[in-house]
Design a protein around this motif. Structure first.
Motif, PDB file in Angstrom:
ATOM      1  N   ILE A 266      -0.335   6.104  -4.919  1.00  0.00           N
ATOM      2  CA  ILE A 266      -0.950   6.795  -6.061  1.00  0.00           C
ATOM      3  C   ILE A 266      -1.935   7.846  -5.561  1.00  0.00           C
ATOM      4  CG2 ILE A 266      -2.466   6.496  -8.067  1.00  0.00           C
ATOM      5  CD1 ILE A 266      -1.202   3.642  -8.321  1.00  0.00           C
ATOM      6  N   TYR A 267      -2.757   7.466  -4.590  1.00  0.00           N
ATOM      7  CA  TYR A 267      -3.730   8.395  -4.013  1.00  0.00           C
ATOM      8  C   TYR A 267      -3.017   9.596  -3.380  1.00  0.00           C
ATOM      9  CZ  TYR A 267      -7.223  10.244  -0.782  1.00  0.00           C
ATOM     10  OH  TYR A 267      -8.066  11.067  -0.086  1.00  0.00           O
ATOM     11  N   TRP A 268      -1.999   9.315  -2.577  1.00  0.00           N
ATOM     12  CA  TRP A 268      -1.272  10.419  -1.933  1.00  0.00           C
ATOM     13  C   TRP A 268      -0.647  11.343  -2.965  1.00  0.00           C
ATOM     14  CZ3 TRP A 268       0.992   6.310   1.777  1.00  0.00           C
ATOM     15  CH2 TRP A 268       0.151   6.147   2.874  1.00  0.00           C
ATOM     16  N   LYS A 269      -0.052  10.782  -4.017  1.00  0.00           N
ATOM     17  CA  LYS A 269       0.519  11.622  -5.093  1.00  0.00           C
ATOM     18  C   LYS A 269      -0.577  12.455  -5.745  1.00  0.00           C
ATOM     19  CE  LYS A 269       4.146  11.645  -6.957  1.00  0.00           C
ATOM     20  NZ  LYS A 269       5.234  12.616  -6.828  1.00  0.00           N
ATOM     21  N   ASP A 270      -1.731  11.852  -5.998  1.00  0.00           N
ATOM     22  CA  ASP A 270      -2.842  12.564  -6.642  1.00  0.00           C
ATOM     23  C   ASP A 270      -3.324  13.757  -5.826  1.00  0.00           C
ATOM     24  OD1 ASP A 270      -2.797  10.817  -8.793  1.00  0.00           O
ATOM     25  OD2 ASP A 270      -4.580   9.685  -8.156  1.00  0.00           O
ATOM     26  N   ILE A 271      -3.219  13.676  -4.505  1.00  0.00           N
ATOM     27  CA  ILE A 271      -3.695  14.787  -3.673  1.00  0.00           C
ATOM     28  C   ILE A 271      -2.560  15.714  -3.245  1.00  0.00           C
ATOM     29  CG2 ILE A 271      -5.752  13.562  -2.893  1.00  0.00           C
ATOM     30  CD1 ILE A 271      -4.310  13.099  -0.189  1.00  0.00           C
ATOM     31  N   GLY A 272      -1.357  15.496  -3.804  1.00  0.00           N
ATOM     32  CA  GLY A 272      -0.264  16.437  -3.602  1.00  0.00           C
ATOM     33  C   GLY A 272       0.692  16.140  -2.464  1.00  0.00           C
TER      34      GLY A 272
ATOM     35  N   ILE B 118       5.406  10.571   1.543  1.00  0.00           N
ATOM     36  CA  ILE B 118       4.850   9.241   1.272  1.00  0.00           C
ATOM     37  C   ILE B 118       5.772   8.164   1.844  1.00  0.00           C
ATOM     38  CG2 ILE B 118       4.330   7.563  -0.561  1.00  0.00           C
ATOM     39  CD1 ILE B 118       3.305   9.991  -2.221  1.00  0.00           C
ATOM     40  N   GLY B 119       7.058   8.311   1.628  1.00  0.00           N
ATOM     41  CA  GLY B 119       8.021   7.361   2.197  1.00  0.00           C
ATOM     42  C   GLY B 119       7.931   7.330   3.715  1.00  0.00           C
ATOM     43  N   PHE B 120       7.803   8.514   4.317  1.00  0.00           N
ATOM     44  CA  PHE B 120       7.665   8.583   5.772  1.00  0.00           C
ATOM     45  C   PHE B 120       6.396   7.882   6.242  1.00  0.00           C
ATOM     46  CE2 PHE B 120       5.889  10.569   9.544  1.00  0.00           C
ATOM     47  CZ  PHE B 120       6.908  10.325  10.454  1.00  0.00           C
ATOM     48  N   LEU B 121       5.282   8.075   5.521  1.00  0.00           N
ATOM     49  CA  LEU B 121       4.021   7.444   5.920  1.00  0.00           C
ATOM     50  C   LEU B 121       4.128   5.918   5.913  1.00  0.00           C
ATOM     51  CD1 LEU B 121       1.520   9.804   4.086  1.00  0.00           C
ATOM     52  CD2 LEU B 121       1.828   9.577   6.566  1.00  0.00           C
TER      53      LEU B 121
ATOM     54  N   PHE C  52      -2.720  11.783   7.977  1.00  0.00           N
ATOM     55  CA  PHE C  52      -2.339  10.469   7.458  1.00  0.00           C
ATOM     56  C   PHE C  52      -1.386   9.747   8.407  1.00  0.00           C
ATOM     57  CE2 PHE C  52      -3.778  12.247   3.322  1.00  0.00           C
ATOM     58  CZ  PHE C  52      -4.758  11.293   3.074  1.00  0.00           C
ATOM     59  N   VAL C  53      -0.560  10.492   9.147  1.00  0.00           N
ATOM     60  CA  VAL C  53       0.289   9.868  10.171  1.00  0.00           C
ATOM     61  C   VAL C  53      -0.601   9.186  11.217  1.00  0.00           C
ATOM     62  CG1 VAL C  53       1.917  10.305  12.061  1.00  0.00           C
ATOM     63  CG2 VAL C  53       2.298  11.353   9.818  1.00  0.00           C
ATOM     64  N   ALA C  54      -1.652   9.881  11.635  1.00  0.00           N
ATOM     65  CA  ALA C  54      -2.576   9.290  12.616  1.00  0.00           C
ATOM     66  C   ALA C  54      -3.231   8.023  12.059  1.00  0.00           C
ATOM     67  CB  ALA C  54      -3.641  10.309  13.014  1.00  0.00           C
ATOM     68  N   VAL C  55      -3.676   8.087  10.811  1.00  0.00           N
ATOM     69  CA  VAL C  55      -4.319   6.917  10.205  1.00  0.00           C
ATOM     70  C   VAL C  55      -3.307   5.785  10.017  1.00  0.00           C
ATOM     71  CG1 VAL C  55      -5.453   6.068   8.112  1.00  0.00           C
ATOM     72  CG2 VAL C  55      -6.173   8.217   9.120  1.00  0.00           C
ATOM     73  N   GLN C  56      -2.095   6.118   9.616  1.00  0.00           N
ATOM     74  CA  GLN C  56      -1.073   5.085   9.451  1.00  0.00           C
ATOM     75  C   GLN C  56      -0.669   4.483  10.797  1.00  0.00           C
ATOM     76  OE1 GLN C  56      -1.455   4.108   6.365  1.00  0.00           O
ATOM     77  NE2 GLN C  56       0.734   3.938   5.982  1.00  0.00           N
TER      78      GLN C  56
END
Length: 191
Positions: A21-27, A33-36, A91-95
C-alpha cells in the motif's frame, strides 16, 4: 532469548500488511512491487545457502545481535528511501536487509536452540519459539492498521523501536548469568 527474536520477527507485521500500500501510494509500479517482494525472498534464501560458510563458527548470540542490528537499520532506512529520492533501487537495498533481519534471525534462533536445548526437547523449543513469533507478529499486525492510518510510511520508525527492544532483549539474555547445567535423567528409570 526466544522473546528477543520474536519481538524482532513481529516487526514484519507492518511490512506484510502495509508495504505494498505504501509503495503504491508513493508511485511504485505493480511490477516493481512484485520484484521487491520476490527480491527479499531471494536474499533470504541466499543467507540460508551461505549460512554455514559465513556464520557457522559464529555463536548464536552474535548471529542474533547481527540480525537485530540489521532489523533496526532496515526499519530506520525504509521510510527514508522515498524522501531521499532513492526510488526502487533504494527499496531493493532495504529489501536485501530482509536476508539478515529475518532470514539470519530465524536461522540464528535455530542455532541457539541447537546450542542450548537438549536434543529430546528441540521440537518443543521450536514450537514455543514459533508460537511466540507468530503471536507477536499477530499483535503487531493488528496494531499496524491504526499506526499506518496515523503515520503512513513513518510507522516503520515504530518498527525500528520495536526491533531495538527485541535487540535489547537478545543482549540482556546473552549477558545474563547462565544457570548451572543440570543432568537430564528419566523421570522413572526402572521402566
Amino acid at each position: 532469548l526466544v522473546s528477543g527474536p520474536g519481538v524482532i520477527v513481529a516487526t514484519q507485521g507492518q511490512l506484510y500488511g502495509f508495504a505494498s500500500i505504501y509503495w503504491k501510494d508513493i508511485g511504485v509500479s505493480d511490477s516493481a512491487i512484485g520484484f521487491l517482494w520476490a527480491w527479499s525472498v531471494v536474499a533470504e534464501v541466499c543467507v540460508f545457502l551461505l549460512f554455514n560458510r559465513v556464520f557457522g563458527a559464529v555463536s548464536s548470540n552474535k548471529v542474533l545481535v547481527i540480525a537485530g542490528l540489521a532489523a533496526v537499520l532496515r526499519w530506520v532506512a525504509f521510510p527514508l528511501i522515498e524522501p531521499l529520492g532513492l526510488g526502487v533501487p533504494g527499496f531493493v537495498a532495504v529489501q536485501t536487509l530482509h536476508a539478515l533481519s529475518t532470514g539470519l534471525l530465524l536461522i540464528g534462533l535455530q542455532k541457539m536452540i541447537g546450542e542450548t536445548v537438549p536434543e529430546e526437547r528441540t521440537g518443543a523449543a521450536q514450537g514455543v519459539a514459533y508460537f511466540a513469533n507468530g503471536f507477536a507478529t499477530g499483535v503487531v499486525t493488528l496494531a499496524s492498521g491504526p499506526l499506518y492510518d496515523r503515520l503512513g510510511g513513518d510507522g516503520f520508525y515504530v518498527m525500528a523501536v520495536i526491533a531495538l527492544i527485541g535487540l535489547g532483549l537478545i543482549l540482556a539474555a546473552a549477558l545474563s548469568p547462565k544457570a548451572p547445567a543440570q543432568a537430564v535423567t528419566p523421570a522413572n528409570p526402572d521402566r
